[in-house]
Design a protein around this motif. Structure first.
Motif, short mmCIF file in Angstrom:
data_model
loop_
_atom_site.label_atom_id
_atom_site.label_comp_id
_atom_site.label_asym_id
_atom_site.label_seq_id
_atom_site.Cartn_x
_atom_site.Cartn_y
_atom_site.Cartn_z
N LEU A 90 0.82 -1.21 0.00
CA LEU A 90 0.00 0.00 0.00
C LEU A 90 0.86 1.26 0.00
N ARG A 91 1.95 1.25 0.77
CA ARG A 91 2.85 2.40 0.76
C ARG A 91 3.45 2.62 -0.63
N GLN A 95 -0.41 5.00 -0.72
CA GLN A 95 -1.36 5.12 0.39
C GLN A 95 -0.65 5.61 1.65
N PRO A 96 -1.32 6.41 2.49
CA PRO A 96 -0.68 6.97 3.68
C PRO A 96 -0.63 5.97 4.84
N VAL A 97 0.25 5.00 4.69
CA VAL A 97 0.41 3.92 5.66
C VAL A 97 1.77 4.06 6.33
N VAL A 98 1.84 3.86 7.62
CA VAL A 98 3.11 4.05 8.34
C VAL A 98 4.14 3.01 7.90
N PRO A 99 5.44 3.37 7.92
CA PRO A 99 6.48 2.40 7.57
C PRO A 99 6.73 1.42 8.72
N VAL A 100 7.09 0.20 8.37
CA VAL A 100 7.53 -0.81 9.34
C VAL A 100 9.06 -0.79 9.35
N MET A 158 -6.40 -1.99 -3.42
CA MET A 158 -6.35 -3.38 -2.98
C MET A 158 -6.86 -4.36 -4.02
N ARG A 159 -7.55 -3.89 -5.03
CA ARG A 159 -8.07 -4.80 -6.06
C ARG A 159 -6.95 -5.63 -6.69
N ALA A 160 -5.77 -5.05 -6.78
CA ALA A 160 -4.66 -5.72 -7.45
C ALA A 160 -3.75 -6.48 -6.48
N TYR A 161 -4.07 -6.44 -5.19
CA TYR A 161 -3.21 -7.13 -4.22
C TYR A 161 -3.63 -8.59 -4.15
#
Length: 386
Positions: A90-91, A95-100, A158-161
């Motif tokens: 997603l990143r 998408q605004p998702v936090v990094p791991v 997410m459709r392509a994940y």
């Protein structure tokens, strides 16, 4: 467990002692020493009241990070790897998702055999809902609209994940049981591999309860609706406290998306219904009254979603079919968690009665019927949401 002044959210309105030992300064310092990008420990800035893990926001000499600690039977290294791969995808798609963050050995999880630790960067934005109970409804219609638009943006990506479903049966928001043509037989087959859940259910008339409260009123229509849409990954736990906001104002936008711990391969329909159930209905009011759904917030949420992806009459009808059962798989998973990992039959009783059965019952009563009728009326009028 060591004595603590920290309290966590339970299944009702009352705060309780945490189920898991809290993260200490010594714990955090030792963990951060293994994550080179995190910086050196300075202090614990805030402890999360969410109940299923021990988590805290940590100030470091490089700014700050968020540490989560899980018991390995709840989230193993491989379980967390499933989440982290989704977040990385997603990143990469913006998408605004936090990094791991990674350890000195390049791993996203640090495990000592009993506990599994993950360290996230801090997301942008204001944690408006940070001390409110999980599944607190949206505070404003502006928040609802912004959250709807952000969820649609996530669903489009997410459709392509393409990843297989999650393997863990605990605290994953799945739709498998409600998609099954014979849910009772499907659950019986599961219980062979879930002895704690089998033990708990054996003391209750669960087959008849499921038939009376869930299956006979709702299952056929819900299953038909879910079977008519393609499978795709969903967030699994979309509500205000899993989002960071651009400000504390009523019309703030979504700045960061948090917590993919419940994510699984379900469908956009199932994920949208989950978001509506958790963000529009004040379920904690079941303790002392009847929850009243905020239909203006529902309309705002759908308008936000419709600004990115189509909200059609068929989708509105499908939501009305799925909403009464969208909680069922997760409720059973919660029972399993409480009995198996915590040995807490009291909380399992709440998950069984007020949650598993009570949420389905609510949709058959006047307030629940008002919500479902509202969706079907919108569908019959062909009201577009944009």
């Amino acid at each position: 467990m060591t004595e603590t002044t920290h309290y966590a959210h339970g299944l009702g309105k009352t705060l309780k002692r945490p189920d898991w030992p809290e993260l200490t300064a010594e714990d955090a310092s030792a963990v951060l020493a293994r994550f080179p990008r995190a910086g050196n420990f300075q202090k614990i800035a805030w402890r999360s009241p969410r109940p299923f893990s021990a988590a805290a926001r940590i100030d470091t000499d490089r700014g700050g990070v968020f540490i989560k600690r899980h018991h390995h039977r709840l989230r193993s290294v491989s379980d967390l790897g499933e989440e982290h791969r989704l977040m990385a995808y997603l990143r990469a798609q913006g998408q605004p998702v936090v990094p791991v963050l990674c350890t000195d050995l390049g791993h996203g999880v640090l495990s000592d055999g009993v506990w599994c630790y993950e360290v996230h960067g801090l997301g942008d934005g204001v944690d408006v809902y940070q001390d409110r109970s999980s599944w607190t409804p949206f505070l404003t219609s502006g928040h609802a609209r912004a959250a709807g638009g952000a969820l649609a943006g996530l669903h489009r990506i997410m459709r392509a994940y393409d990843a297989p479903p999650r393997r863990s049966p605990l605290l994953i928001n799945s739709d498998g049981l409600m998609r099954a043509p014979t849910p009772i037989a499907t659950l019986e087959a599961r219980l062979v591999h879930r002895p704690a859940l089998a033990y708990f259910l054996a003391e209750r008339p669960w087959r008849q309860d499921l038939v009376d409260h869930v299956l006979r009123p709702w299952h056929d229509d819900a299953r038909a609706a879910m079977d008519a849409v393609p499978a795709s990954w969903g967030h699994g736990d979309w509500h205000g406290s899993n989002l960071l906001w651009s400000s504390g104002e009523a019309n703030a936008s979504v700045a960061t998306i948090l917590d993919f711990g419940l994510a699984d391969r379900t469908s956009a329909l199932f994920d949208l219904a989950t978001a509506i159930e958790r963000g529009v209905i004040p379920w904690l009011d079941l303790e002392d009254g009847e929850p009243v759904a905020a239909l203006d917030h529902l309309d705002a949420f759908l308008a936000g979603y419709g600004s990115v992806l189509p909200v059609t009459s068929s989708l509105l009808d499908a939501l009305a079919a799925v909403l009464p059962v969208v909680h069922v798989d997760f409720a059973l998973s919660e029972i399993d968690y409480f009995v198996d990992l915590l040995g807490d039959d009291e909380q399992a009783d709440v998950a069984y009665g007020p949650y598993l059965l009570g949420h389905a019952d609510w949709f058959g009563r006047p307030e629940g019927q008002r919500l479902l009728r509202h969706l079907r009326t919108l569908a019959s009028r062909g009201v577009p949401f944009r």
